[in-house]
Motif scaffolding. Structure first.
Motif, PDB file in Angstrom:
ATOM      1  N   TYR A  23       0.938  -1.333   0.240  1.00  0.00           N
ATOM      2  CA  TYR A  23      -0.103  -0.088  -0.094  1.00  0.00           C
ATOM      3  C   TYR A  23       0.739   1.287   0.033  1.00  0.00           C
ATOM      4  CZ  TYR A  23      -4.231  -2.596   0.646  1.00  0.00           C
ATOM      5  OH  TYR A  23      -5.283  -3.616   0.353  1.00  0.00           O
ATOM      6  N   GLY A  24       2.056   1.305  -0.117  1.00  0.00           N
ATOM      7  CA  GLY A  24       2.874   2.498  -0.568  1.00  0.00           C
ATOM      8  C   GLY A  24       4.067   2.894   0.524  1.00  0.00           C
ATOM      9  N   GLN A 318      -1.672   3.609   2.608  1.00  0.00           N
ATOM     10  CA  GLN A 318      -2.307   4.210   1.422  1.00  0.00           C
ATOM     11  C   GLN A 318      -2.653   5.635   1.708  1.00  0.00           C
ATOM     12  OE1 GLN A 318      -6.705   3.200   0.351  1.00  0.00           O
ATOM     13  NE2 GLN A 318      -5.430   2.088  -1.152  1.00  0.00           N
ATOM     14  N   ARG A 321       0.621   7.713   1.846  1.00  0.00           N
ATOM     15  CA  ARG A 321       1.370   7.746   0.441  1.00  0.00           C
ATOM     16  C   ARG A 321       0.769   8.513  -0.567  1.00  0.00           C
ATOM     17  NH1 ARG A 321       5.862   6.307  -0.606  1.00  0.00           N
ATOM     18  NH2 ARG A 321       5.784   8.265  -1.234  1.00  0.00           N
ATOM     19  N   ARG A 322      -0.484   8.893  -0.577  1.00  0.00           N
ATOM     20  CA  ARG A 322      -1.050   9.666  -1.227  1.00  0.00           C
ATOM     21  C   ARG A 322      -0.964  11.080  -0.895  1.00  0.00           C
ATOM     22  NH1 ARG A 322      -7.453   7.438  -0.885  1.00  0.00           N
ATOM     23  NH2 ARG A 322      -7.703   9.575  -1.615  1.00  0.00           N
ATOM     24  N   PRO A 408      -4.444  -2.295  -3.224  1.00  0.00           N
ATOM     25  CA  PRO A 408      -3.150  -1.493  -3.563  1.00  0.00           C
ATOM     26  C   PRO A 408      -3.221  -0.979  -5.184  1.00  0.00           C
ATOM     27  CG  PRO A 408      -2.447  -3.357  -2.623  1.00  0.00           C
ATOM     28  CD  PRO A 408      -3.914  -3.494  -2.715  1.00  0.00           C
ATOM     29  N   ASN A 411      -8.688   2.115  -4.889  1.00  0.00           N
ATOM     30  CA  ASN A 411     -10.083   1.644  -4.208  1.00  0.00           C
ATOM     31  C   ASN A 411     -11.171   1.925  -5.042  1.00  0.00           C
ATOM     32  OD1 ASN A 411      -7.915   1.418  -2.254  1.00  0.00           O
ATOM     33  ND2 ASN A 411      -8.894   2.963  -0.727  1.00  0.00           N
TER      34      ASN A 411
END
Length: 454
Positions: A23-24, A318, A321-322, A408, A411
Motif C-alpha cells: 500500500y505504499g 495508502q 502515500r497519497r 493496492p 479503491n
C-alpha cells in the motif's frame, strides 16, 4: 517539485510488512527480540522471522529497520552484544537505538552499521542532533513534542543529517515514552518493552484538597461522575481557542484519580494553564501537515503501531502515500484523507504539538471534513472465483450497504446487492467476526480489505 520523503510503517508481523509495502511504504521497522519497546505481541520474536522479514524487504528493494531501543539495565548489558551478532549478520538497514551505552557498544564493535536515534532519546533541539551526528549516527528521530517551526529550525541548522518524525499513531501521556505508570502499578517497565498501557485504564476522578505543606488528600464526598465528552463541549463553549479567557475556578482545584482495579490507590491530578497532562491521550493524526513537512525537508515520515491491525497498516500506508505524492507534486491537500483515517479505531485525533494554537474555525473545519468519508472495517477478501469473493468477516455488514473495496491497485466503492453463505444460500446480513460469506466482486480485487461507509 519537492523531494519525496520516506514513508515508514510499522511491521508487527510478516503479513503487516507485506501490507505496508503493497500500500505504499518505502520502509518498515520491527522490534528486535528482548531489546525493543514491543516485547509482547511481536511476530518477530524469533530470529528466523526477523531474517525472513529483512530478506523479503530487500528482495522488494525496500528498507527494514530493527528497533533495539530499550534503556538497558545491567543484566541486559551482559548479553547484548552476543545477542546482536546474528541480527547484524542479517544486514538490517539500520538499528533504532536510544541508550547511549548500548549505542557506544554497537559503534565500537560494528562501526559501519547505521544507527538511528530513537524517539525515546527525546531529541528536541539542533545541538542535540549535531551531538548525535558527531557520535556517528546517521538519523535522528525527533521528539514528538516539537512544533513544525522547531523542526524547520533543526533542519536549517542540520542540513546534512537525516531527520525523521512521527505523523500518525498513539501518543504517550509522558514525554515521548518516559512513563512510570506501568512500572508503578505492575512492575512492568515501559522502557523495557513491557508497558501495560496503564494510561488507558478506567479511572475515577475524586475531589481533593491541598494543605499548607502541599500534601493532597481526598475530600470525603461522593465520587465525581465525570462525563468527558460533556466536559469537552462545555470547555469549548467557555474558553477561547487561544486561551485568553479567564480560567474556570474549578480548574485550579486539585483532584485525585483512582484506577478501577486498584481501589484505595489515589493519585493526584494537577492542572495548569496549559492543560492536564495525564491519562488517555488522543491519537496523533498529522496528515494535514504533510505538505509543510515535505517543504521543510524531513527525510522520513513515520507511522506508529506495531501492535495494530493489518487494516490499520494498509489504510495508513495508502492515505499517507497519497498525501506525500500530492505534496511532492504540488497538489493541494485532499481533505477526504482525513475522513479515510477516521474509520480506523482511534481515541479521537489530535495533531499533537505540530501546531501550537488552533483557532476555533480551524478546529471546526478539521472535525467537519473528518466526517465526510467515515467508514468501518468489515472484512478481508480471501480469494475470488467466478465473480464471487470469499470474505472473512470482521464486523457486521448487510446487503444494501455501500462498501469501499481497498486495494493496492486502487479503491472502489460498490453497493452490495447480493450476499451468500458459505453453502450458497442467500444472506442479507454478515453477522460479524468468525463468519465467512461470499459477495460479488471483480477478480482484480483479490486480497482486498473491505470497509462499510457510514
Amino acid at each position: 517539485m519537492s523531494r519525496s520523503p520516506e514513508l515508514l510503517l510499522p511491521a508487527g508481523s510478516l503479513a503487516k510488512m507485506h501490507a505496508a509495502f503493497d500500500y505504499g511504504a518505502d520502509a518498515v521497522y520491527a522490534g528486535q527480540p528482548r531489546y525493543s519497546l514491543r516485547a509482547r505481541n511481536n511476530e518477530f520474536s524469533t530470529l528466523e522471522a526477523l531474517a525472513t522479514g529483512i530478506s523479503e524487504a530487500h528482495a522488494r528493494n525496500k528498507l527494514f529497520f530493527v528497533a533495539s531501543n530499550i534503556f538497558a539495565h545491567n543484566a541486559k548489558l551482559k548479553t547484548y552484544l552476543r545477542d546482536m551478532e546474528p541480527v547484524i549478520a542479517m544486514k538490517p538497514d539500520a538499528l533504532i537505538m536510544a541508550d547511549p551505552g548500548l549505542i557506544m557498544m554497537v559503534r565500537d564493535k560494528w562501526p559501519d552499521v547505521p544507527v538511528h536515534l530513537s524517539v525515546q532519546a527525546n531529541a528536541v533541539n539542533w545541538a542535540d542532533v549535531k551531538f548525535w551526528q558527531r557520535m556517528g549516527l546517521t538519523r535522528v528521530i525527533l521528539s514528538r513534542e516539537l512544533s513544525l517551526d522547531e523542526i524547520e529550525e533543526i533542519r536549517q541548522q542540520c542540513p546534512d543529517m537525516e531527520l525523521e518524525v512521527f505523523v500518525h499513531g498513539a501518543l504517550c501521556i509522558a514525554y515521548s515514552g518516559r512513563c512510570l505508570l506501568s512500572g508503578y502499578f505492575n512492575h512492568r517497565d515501559a522502557n523495557q518493552g513491557t508497558c501495560t498501557n496503564s494510561c488507558r485504564w478506567d479511572y475515577k476522578v475524586m475531589n481533593a484538597s491541598e494543605d499548607a505543606s502541599g500534601d493532597i488528600t481526598r475530600v470525603p464526598v461522593e465520587t465525581i461522575q465525570f462525563n468527558y465528552q460533556q466536559a469537552l463541549e462545555e470547555a469549548n463553549q467557555s474558553f477561547s481557542a487561544l486561551g485568553d479567557a479567564p480560567r474556570h475556578p474549578l480548574a485550579d482545584r486539585p483532584y485525585l484519580i483512582e484506577e478501577a482495579g486498584r481501589p484505595g490507590q489515589l493519585m493526584p491530578v494537577l492542572e495548569d494553564e496549559h492543560g492536564t497532562y495525564i491519562m488517555n491521550s488522543k491519537d496523533l493524526r498529522a496528515v494535514e501537515h504533510i505538505e509543510r513537512l515535505v517543504k521543510i525537508g524531513v527525510d522520513s515520515l513515520k507511522v506508529e503501531g506495531r501492535t495494530k491491525s493489518l487494516y490499520y497498516v494498509a489504510r495508513t500506508a495508502q492515505v499517507y502515500r497519497r498525501a506525500i505524492d500530492d505534496a511532492v507534486a504540488g497538489r493541494p491537500f485532499n481533505t477526504q484523507l482525513l475522513g479515510e483515517l477516521q474509520g480506523l479505531a482511534n481515541r479521537g485525533y489530535t495533531d499533537g504539538f505540530y501546531q501550537r494554537h488552533h483557532t476555533q474555525e480551524y478546529q471546526n473545519y478539521m472535525s467537519g471534513v473528518s466526517e465526510v468519508h467515515r467508514s468501518h472495517y468489515v472484512g478481508d477478501v480471501q480469494g475470488i472465483q467466478d465473480g464471487w469473493a470469499e470474505v472473512e468477516v470482521k464486523n457486521r455488514f448487510s446487503v444494501g450497504d455501500r462498501i469501499e473495496v481497498i486495494h493496492p491497485g486502487g479503491n472502489e466503492v460498490v453497493t452490495l446487492d447480493r450476499m451468500l453463505a458459505e453453502d450458497g444460500t442467500p444472506l442479507t446480513v454478515a453477522a460479524g467476526s468468525g463468519h465467512r460469506v461470499r459477495i460479488p466482486l471483480d477478480a482484480r480485487f483479490d486480497k482486498a480489505l473491505l470497509a462499510r461507509l457510514l
